[in-house]
Motif scaffolding. Structure first.
Motif, PDB file in Angstrom:
ATOM      1  N   ARG A  27       0.838  -1.207   0.000  1.00  0.00           N
ATOM      2  CA  ARG A  27       0.000   0.000   0.000  1.00  0.00           C
ATOM      3  C   ARG A  27       0.871   1.255   0.000  1.00  0.00           C
ATOM      4  NH1 ARG A  27      -3.073  -3.143   3.881  1.00  0.00           N
ATOM      5  NH2 ARG A  27      -4.828  -4.007   2.722  1.00  0.00           N
ATOM      6  N   ASP A  28       1.929   1.241   0.810  1.00  0.00           N
ATOM      7  CA  ASP A  28       2.858   2.382   0.844  1.00  0.00           C
ATOM      8  C   ASP A  28       3.506   2.606  -0.515  1.00  0.00           C
ATOM      9  OD1 ASP A  28       2.261   2.720   3.528  1.00  0.00           O
ATOM     10  OD2 ASP A  28       4.171   1.906   4.255  1.00  0.00           O
ATOM     11  N   GLY A  29       3.643   1.538  -1.309  1.00  0.00           N
ATOM     12  CA  GLY A  29       4.223   1.622  -2.642  1.00  0.00           C
ATOM     13  C   GLY A  29       3.207   1.951  -3.723  1.00  0.00           C
ATOM     14  N   GLY A  30       1.935   2.141  -3.324  1.00  0.00           N
ATOM     15  CA  GLY A  30       0.906   2.521  -4.282  1.00  0.00           C
ATOM     16  C   GLY A  30       0.294   1.371  -5.065  1.00  0.00           C
ATOM     17  N   VAL A  31       0.415   0.164  -4.544  1.00  0.00           N
ATOM     18  CA  VAL A  31      -0.108  -1.011  -5.234  1.00  0.00           C
ATOM     19  C   VAL A  31      -1.602  -1.164  -4.934  1.00  0.00           C
ATOM     20  CG1 VAL A  31       0.100  -3.532  -5.423  1.00  0.00           C
ATOM     21  CG2 VAL A  31       2.151  -2.116  -5.160  1.00  0.00           C
ATOM     22  N   SER A  32      -2.382  -1.555  -5.931  1.00  0.00           N
ATOM     23  CA  SER A  32      -3.831  -1.675  -5.771  1.00  0.00           C
ATOM     24  C   SER A  32      -4.197  -2.870  -4.886  1.00  0.00           C
ATOM     25  CB  SER A  32      -4.512  -1.812  -7.135  1.00  0.00           C
ATOM     26  OG  SER A  32      -4.153  -3.035  -7.735  1.00  0.00           O
ATOM     27  N   GLU A  33      -5.390  -2.798  -4.306  1.00  0.00           N
ATOM     28  CA  GLU A  33      -5.855  -3.841  -3.383  1.00  0.00           C
ATOM     29  C   GLU A  33      -5.997  -5.207  -4.060  1.00  0.00           C
ATOM     30  OE1 GLU A  33      -6.211  -3.764   0.004  1.00  0.00           O
ATOM     31  OE2 GLU A  33      -5.342  -1.762  -0.130  1.00  0.00           O
ATOM     32  N   ASP A  34      -6.379  -5.245  -5.334  1.00  0.00           N
ATOM     33  CA  ASP A  34      -6.522  -6.543  -5.996  1.00  0.00           C
ATOM     34  C   ASP A  34      -5.165  -7.223  -6.166  1.00  0.00           C
ATOM     35  OD1 ASP A  34      -5.916  -4.538  -7.923  1.00  0.00           O
ATOM     36  OD2 ASP A  34      -6.743  -5.752  -9.535  1.00  0.00           O
ATOM     37  N   ILE A  35      -4.133  -6.447  -6.437  1.00  0.00           N
ATOM     38  CA  ILE A  35      -2.779  -7.019  -6.551  1.00  0.00           C
ATOM     39  C   ILE A  35      -2.286  -7.442  -5.176  1.00  0.00           C
ATOM     40  CG2 ILE A  35      -0.372  -6.574  -7.190  1.00  0.00           C
ATOM     41  CD1 ILE A  35      -2.278  -6.841  -9.587  1.00  0.00           C
ATOM     42  N   ILE A  36      -2.563  -6.634  -4.164  1.00  0.00           N
ATOM     43  CA  ILE A  36      -2.166  -6.985  -2.790  1.00  0.00           C
ATOM     44  C   ILE A  36      -2.809  -8.313  -2.395  1.00  0.00           C
ATOM     45  CG2 ILE A  36      -2.380  -6.337  -0.354  1.00  0.00           C
ATOM     46  CD1 ILE A  36      -2.075  -3.383  -1.316  1.00  0.00           C
ATOM     47  N   HIS A  37      -4.090  -8.477  -2.686  1.00  0.00           N
ATOM     48  CA  HIS A  37      -4.778  -9.746  -2.370  1.00  0.00           C
ATOM     49  C   HIS A  37      -4.082 -10.910  -3.066  1.00  0.00           C
ATOM     50  CE1 HIS A  37      -7.844 -12.904  -2.529  1.00  0.00           C
ATOM     51  NE2 HIS A  37      -8.291 -12.380  -1.400  1.00  0.00           N
ATOM     52  N   GLY A  38      -3.742 -10.733  -4.325  1.00  0.00           N
ATOM     53  CA  GLY A  38      -3.073 -11.795  -5.076  1.00  0.00           C
ATOM     54  C   GLY A  38      -1.726 -12.165  -4.493  1.00  0.00           C
ATOM     55  N   VAL A  39      -0.955 -11.164  -4.106  1.00  0.00           N
ATOM     56  CA  VAL A  39       0.366 -11.413  -3.527  1.00  0.00           C
ATOM     57  C   VAL A  39       0.231 -12.120  -2.181  1.00  0.00           C
ATOM     58  CG1 VAL A  39       2.417 -10.303  -2.539  1.00  0.00           C
ATOM     59  CG2 VAL A  39       1.510  -9.520  -4.746  1.00  0.00           C
ATOM     60  N   VAL A  40      -0.635 -11.605  -1.338  1.00  0.00           N
ATOM     61  CA  VAL A  40      -0.772 -12.150   0.011  1.00  0.00           C
ATOM     62  C   VAL A  40      -1.370 -13.550  -0.001  1.00  0.00           C
ATOM     63  CG1 VAL A  40      -1.927 -11.802   2.239  1.00  0.00           C
ATOM     64  CG2 VAL A  40      -0.875  -9.866   1.062  1.00  0.00           C
ATOM     65  N   SER A  41      -2.285 -13.817  -0.917  1.00  0.00           N
ATOM     66  CA  SER A  41      -2.980 -15.106  -0.911  1.00  0.00           C
ATOM     67  C   SER A  41      -2.066 -16.284  -1.225  1.00  0.00           C
ATOM     68  CB  SER A  41      -4.171 -15.078  -1.877  1.00  0.00           C
ATOM     69  OG  SER A  41      -3.746 -15.040  -3.223  1.00  0.00           O
ATOM     70  N   HIS A  42      -0.853 -16.033  -1.698  1.00  0.00           N
ATOM     71  CA  HIS A  42       0.027 -17.184  -1.952  1.00  0.00           C
ATOM     72  C   HIS A  42       0.507 -17.825  -0.648  1.00  0.00           C
ATOM     73  CE1 HIS A  42       3.665 -14.687  -1.323  1.00  0.00           C
ATOM     74  NE2 HIS A  42       4.323 -15.822  -1.282  1.00  0.00           N
ATOM     75  N   GLY A  43       0.246 -17.159   0.479  1.00  0.00           N
ATOM     76  CA  GLY A  43       0.574 -17.731   1.782  1.00  0.00           C
ATOM     77  C   GLY A  43      -0.623 -18.320   2.501  1.00  0.00           C
ATOM     78  N   TYR A  44      -1.718 -18.552   1.768  1.00  0.00           N
ATOM     79  CA  TYR A  44      -2.958 -19.046   2.363  1.00  0.00           C
ATOM     80  C   TYR A  44      -2.758 -20.369   3.111  1.00  0.00           C
ATOM     81  CZ  TYR A  44      -7.692 -20.942   2.693  1.00  0.00           C
ATOM     82  OH  TYR A  44      -8.860 -21.486   3.153  1.00  0.00           O
ATOM     83  N   GLY A  45      -3.205 -20.371   4.356  1.00  0.00           N
ATOM     84  CA  GLY A  45      -3.116 -21.580   5.165  1.00  0.00           C
ATOM     85  C   GLY A  45      -1.717 -21.863   5.683  1.00  0.00           C
ATOM     86  N   ILE A  46      -0.767 -21.026   5.325  1.00  0.00           N
ATOM     87  CA  ILE A  46       0.610 -21.204   5.770  1.00  0.00           C
ATOM     88  C   ILE A  46       0.936 -20.099   6.773  1.00  0.00           C
ATOM     89  CG2 ILE A  46       3.034 -21.379   5.052  1.00  0.00           C
ATOM     90  CD1 ILE A  46       1.833 -22.013   2.189  1.00  0.00           C
ATOM     91  N   THR A  47       0.803 -18.850   6.322  1.00  0.00           N
ATOM     92  CA  THR A  47       1.067 -17.711   7.209  1.00  0.00           C
ATOM     93  C   THR A  47      -0.102 -16.744   7.276  1.00  0.00           C
ATOM     94  OG1 THR A  47       2.140 -16.483   5.412  1.00  0.00           O
ATOM     95  CG2 THR A  47       3.574 -17.778   6.857  1.00  0.00           C
ATOM     96  N   VAL A  48      -1.053 -16.851   6.357  1.00  0.00           N
ATOM     97  CA  VAL A  48      -2.203 -15.942   6.332  1.00  0.00           C
ATOM     98  C   VAL A  48      -3.480 -16.716   6.006  1.00  0.00           C
ATOM     99  CG1 VAL A  48      -0.857 -13.894   5.657  1.00  0.00           C
ATOM    100  CG2 VAL A  48      -1.861 -15.343   3.891  1.00  0.00           C
ATOM    101  N   ASP A  49      -4.625 -16.079   6.274  1.00  0.00           N
ATOM    102  CA  ASP A  49      -5.927 -16.687   5.974  1.00  0.00           C
ATOM    103  C   ASP A  49      -6.594 -16.033   4.773  1.00  0.00           C
ATOM    104  OD1 ASP A  49      -5.810 -18.550   8.047  1.00  0.00           O
ATOM    105  OD2 ASP A  49      -6.611 -17.132   9.501  1.00  0.00           O
ATOM    106  N   VAL A  50      -5.801 -15.436   3.887  1.00  0.00           N
ATOM    107  CA  VAL A  50      -6.327 -14.799   2.673  1.00  0.00           C
ATOM    108  C   VAL A  50      -6.338 -15.849   1.573  1.00  0.00           C
ATOM    109  CG1 VAL A  50      -5.989 -12.957   0.989  1.00  0.00           C
ATOM    110  CG2 VAL A  50      -5.409 -12.561   3.404  1.00  0.00           C
ATOM    111  N   GLU A  51      -7.544 -16.285   1.209  1.00  0.00           N
ATOM    112  CA  GLU A  51      -7.685 -17.391   0.258  1.00  0.00           C
ATOM    113  C   GLU A  51      -7.545 -16.916  -1.187  1.00  0.00           C
ATOM    114  OE1 GLU A  51     -10.762 -21.078  -0.633  1.00  0.00           O
ATOM    115  OE2 GLU A  51     -11.202 -19.647   0.956  1.00  0.00           O
TER     116      GLU A  51
END
Length: 144
Positions: A27-51
């Motif tokens: 977010r500080d780098g100006g990245v959109s929320e849909d891209i943030i969701h995509g990046v974060v979701s690669h850790g689903y069930g490992i480090t985050v609950d973002v599916e």
């Protein structure tokens, strides 16, 4: 657009928390929320609950662990390359529990399942993608 390393989000800096630190840094780098969701979701069930929801996110989740295993297998080859690796050789390494033990087969298989693919399809497509882009990636890494 910044790369993830430019924003300080790479795995080497935050091995256990890169998906947790990513939203704020992106977010500080100006990245959109849909891209943030995509990046974060690669850790689903490992480090985050973002599916992972979209196909791109599911592919990222599925391929993240697998690319590490494939690259480890490539480095064991005389050529140190994926370009001459056959699926049969990759499958043999994949089945060996002691090989690249840090790459979770469970996560890889869960990723294939999220895509509705069998494991062989995921292995085949990921190996082909890595082979096709290997020269470009090596060149970009040399220019960093």
């Amino acid at each position: 657009m910044y790369g993830l390393r430019d924003l300080g989000i790479d795995f080497e800096l935050y091995p256990e928390q890169h998906c947790i630190k990513a939203p704020e840094l992106l977010r500080d780098g100006g990245v959109s929320e849909d891209i943030i969701h995509g990046v974060v979701s690669h850790g689903y069930g490992i480090t985050v609950d973002v599916e992972p929801e979209h196909e791109m996110e599911k592919v990222l989740f599925a391929a993240d662990e697998l690319t590490g295993l494939i690259w480890a297998a490539a480095l064991m080859r005389p050529s140190k390359s994926t370009k001459d690796m056959e699926l049969k050789s990759l499958k043999k390494k994949y089945k060996s529990k002691g090989f690249a033990a840090g790459c979770s087969r469970e996560v890889i298989e869960r990723g294939a399942g999220q895509l509705g693919w069998d494991l062989e399809k995921l292995l085949t497509l990921t190996l082909a993608a890595m082979s096709a882009t290997e020269d470009t990636i090596k060149e970009e890494m040399e220019n960093m």
